[in-house]
Design a protein around this motif. Structure first.
Motif, short mmCIF file in Angstrom:
data_model
loop_
_atom_site.label_atom_id
_atom_site.label_comp_id
_atom_site.label_asym_id
_atom_site.label_seq_id
_atom_site.Cartn_x
_atom_site.Cartn_y
_atom_site.Cartn_z
N ARG A 256 38.51 54.19 68.18
CA ARG A 256 37.86 53.66 66.99
C ARG A 256 37.34 52.26 67.29
O ARG A 256 38.10 51.38 67.70
N ASP A 257 36.04 52.06 67.11
CA ASP A 257 35.42 50.76 67.30
C ASP A 257 35.22 50.12 65.92
O ASP A 257 34.23 50.36 65.24
N ASN B 7 39.01 47.10 68.37
CA ASN B 7 38.96 48.52 68.73
C ASN B 7 40.36 49.00 69.03
O ASN B 7 41.27 48.21 69.32
N THR C 54 42.63 52.47 70.79
CA THR C 54 42.62 53.72 71.56
C THR C 54 44.01 54.30 71.61
O THR C 54 44.99 53.58 71.85
#
Length: 724
Positions: A248-249, A711, A713
């Motif tokens: 998700r950015d 962000n 991950t």
């Protein structure tokens, strides 16, 4: 050029002059086991009672003039499948052992440990290392350049450590399929190393001078087989993986991207010494993120390769050249574009020839317009004399179906870049003389002429005196797009000398001065850099170290430079800067549960400014299961306007939990004020079978103020090593 040729001739003379294996009289006989072996750390099999024993180790440190006071006994045997090792490590003085943790590939100097070094080609250059610390953590690596060990290499083997009041016993089984060796050979180079931190003794079976590491293959003894080692037979390993995750950015405002990937690696042994690696759709999400540093350098920083696919026999590719002259650097492949597939052939053709060949294909990246690219590397190495070699390399990067002239306004990429090189590596039989002579040339469509490199060095290392002469020439148009050459268009002269005293003292092991200077000149032979340092180092018998130093820097800038690498304001080209610096470093003894290191420097800086730097690391371990460390790096820079006062903090707490020697948890935070980022990385690893793993990795990046996520991950990866 004339000086490079002169050094090259000297290398050849020295290579011819030295030619005998030093410790050939140290011989350990190995015979096939007459009874089954169970890896349990218990000496109760008949095969061990029948085995030859290597004992009477020689001390390397603190002195190399006597037998070790710490007794060690080693036995070896084998069957059709495995090579077996049994080591009895006796205690010389009472007390607990010292280890960091149960983590694989531990730091040598911070653990009571035993290591095996095998020269399976009997060339005193390449081999394998296996070992364990006193708590049972495994160590394995591939050996290159006669005494260096790459611990990133992992393979399948099993071991067990049992602790007793008066000793600790290490037992291991190493499958023949996990190593490479010359077919039909009946003598391997071999040595054993023991580090006992209670007595601060390092010892080896075949004696090694104290100025060299115990891993030095020039000083191995001989493992004498009763018959040639059995052929590994069909040796094909398939290593599939399945990965699921989400990215998700938050900073870019994009939706969550769910990733589900599958891929496979394969290892095919074409012979007992030549291996073919294949990969399709590889994934490296389990690789730990790089350790950040505060960057005040004018040139690109170097970060090591961590991806497993590139590591076996990696010295054939990566060690061509010098630290700042590398025609090939594997991290250029696949970090900005997905790798679709690749193949890699590496190993020994015969006793004298090694080969490395690699081809990797990456896909197109639509967001940046980066075209699909193909990377090819071929390296050959021919042994000369006892331990020296001549190497050649060819590197090619090609952009596929790409014409930059047809994409106006888009980012521009090169159509191709090629490098060819030749080098001679000197290593005398006693390792006192080492060196290298190197020639490189690049080819690119937009650069012709003045695109070569020549460089050479010669180093002498005795017990007390070490000196080295090194020079480099890198032309202004030399380009290595798949390499690491951060600086071009210079001549460099880099001599150094050091002398060590070994006093008869109960507290000091050695001490002595070191002088080094690095002089850079531009193409008009005008001096641009003078970086000189005088240091004095003291090594205590407790294994702690103290270094004090002073340095002189003179920099004539060849291009604009921001001395903070942060503000955007730059110093002008051709401005001249001079300053002096003083510094000190202390590293505590590794035996303590609480360890620390402190270093500091202060002095001048660019534009008649000042710089103060402090670096500290503190650690505490609840051995062998938990280790807690805190790293801190503080820089304070005072410059004239427009910069003024600039400060940078880099802070990194880290937690390591090793539940067993197969279950690990690592969590660390990195706060980097210079790039205004907080990085959190947590990795859980369960090695449920040898070389087969389950990984859970969580990574976050935050903006410190206002605090929010940039962000995030999350990745879950399963790998299984299946040997056919």
């Amino acid at each position: 050029m004339r000086s490079a040729l002169t050094l090259g001739l000297l290398f050849l003379l020295y290579g011819v002059a030295f030619g005998q294996k030093i410790n050939r009289s140290y011989r350990l006989h190995i015979q096939k086991a007459e009874s089954p072996i169970m890896i349990d750390g218990v000496v109760d099999e008949q095969a061990w009672l029948d085995a030859d024993v290597a004992k009477d180790f020689y001390m390397i440190l603190p002195m190399d003039t006597s037998y070790s006071q710490v007794e060690t006994e080693v036995r070896m045997t084998y069957d059709d499948e495995n090579l077996y090792l049994l080591v009895i490590n006796h205690h010389a003085v009472p007390g607990p052992y010292y280890v960091e943790s149960l983590r694989r590939d531990f730091v040598f100097g911070k653990n009571d440990n035993f290591l095996l070094f095998m020269d399976t080609f009997d060339d005193q250059t390449n081999g394998f290392s296996f070992g364990a610390n006193a708590a049972g953590a495994q160590w394995d690596g591939i050996m290159f350049e006669g005494g260096k060990v790459d611990l990133s290499w992992d393979n399948k083997w099993v071991s067990k450590v049992q602790n007793y009041d008066d000793k600790w016993v290490f037992e291991a089984a190493i499958p023949f399929k996990s190593i490479r060796y010359k077919k039909g050979i009946k003598e391997w180079g071999i040595n054993f190393s023991r580090l006992d931190l209670k007595t601060t003794e390092k010892s080896s079976w075949a004696p090694v001078p104290r100025q060299f590491p115990s891993a030095s293959l020039a000083y191995t003894g001989v493992l004498v087989w009763d018959e040639a080692p059995p052929e590994a037979g069909a040796n094909v390993s398939v290593i599939p993986y399945v990965m699921g995750g989400r990215v998700r950015d938050f900073e870019g405002g994009t939706e969550t991207n769910y990733q589900n990937r599958v891929g496979v690696d394969a290892k095919v042994a074409l012979s007992s010494s030549l291996n073919l690696d294949l990969t399709v759709n590889p994934d490296f999400s389990q690789v730990e993120v790089d350790r950040q540093i505060t960057n005040l350098d004018r040139f690109e920083l170097f970060f090591p390769e961590r991806r497993q696919f590139f590591l076996e026999n990696g010295d054939l590719f990566a060690n061509f050249g010098y630290e700042t002259i590398r025609p090939f650097f594997s991290r250029r492949i696949g970090l900005d574009a997905p790798i679709q597939f690749g193949a890699r052939l590496s190993g020994k053709i015969n006793r004298d020839w090694r080969i490395g060949a690699m081809n990797m294909q990456t896909g197109r990246v639509e967001e940046t317009g980066l075209p699909a690219q193909n990377f090819s590397v071929v390296a050959l190495q021919r042994r000369v004399g006892q331990r020296s070699n001549i190497g050649a390399i060819f590197v090619n990067k090609t952009s596929l179906d790409y014409d930059p002239s047809q994409e106006p306004g888009a980012p521009q990429y090169s159509q191709f870049n090629r490098n060819v090189g030749l080098e001679y590596n000197l290593a005398s039989s006693n390792n006192l003389w080492t060196g290298k002579a190197l020639f490189l040339k690049s080819f690119s469509p937009d650069k012709s002429g003045h695109n070569g490199i020549h460089a050479a060095n010669l180093r002498y290392s005795s017990g007390n005196l070490t000196w080295e002469w090194k020079h480099e020439y890198v032309s202004p148009n030399y380009t290595a797009e798949v390499g690491y050459v951060p600086r071009t268009g210079y001549y460099r002269i880099n001599p150094s000398v050091a002398y060590l005293f070994f006093p008869k003292s109960k507290k000091i092991l050695r001490h002595g001065p070191q002088i080094t200077t690095s002089l850079f000149y531009n193409m008009d032979l005008e001096q641009t850099d003078n970086i000189s340092m005088l240091a004095y180092t003291v090594r205590f018998r407790s294994q702690s170290d103290l270094t004090v130093w002073t340095g002189h820097d003179r920099i004539l800038l060849q291009q604009p430079f921001d001395p903070t690498n942060f503000s955007g304001d730059t110093l002008a080209t051709h401005t001249d800067h001079n300053w002096r610096t003083f510094g000190a470093e202390y590293i505590s003894k590794p035996q303590s549960l609480f360890t620390y290191s402190l270093s500091s420097q202060f002095g001048g800086y660019y534009a008649d400014g000042d710089r103060f730097n402090f670096v500290g690391e503190m650690g505490y371990r609840f051995q062998p299961y938990v280790g807690i460390t805190m790293n801190a790096n503080y820089n304070e820079i005072h410059l004239p306007k427009p910069w003024g006062k600039t400060t940078f903090w880099l802070v990194g707490p880290r937690l390591d939990v090793t539940f067993t020697n197969t279950i690990f948890l690592t969590a660390f935070v990195q706060y980097n004020e210079q790039i205004d980022n907080i990085n959190l990385n947590t990795r859980f690893q369960w090695r449920f079978k040898p070389a087969s793993d389950l990984f859970l990795v969580f990574t976050d990046n935050y903006l410190p103020a206002p605090f929010y996520v940039k962000n995030r991950t999350l990745a879950l990866k399963f790998t299984y090593w299946w040997t056919m």
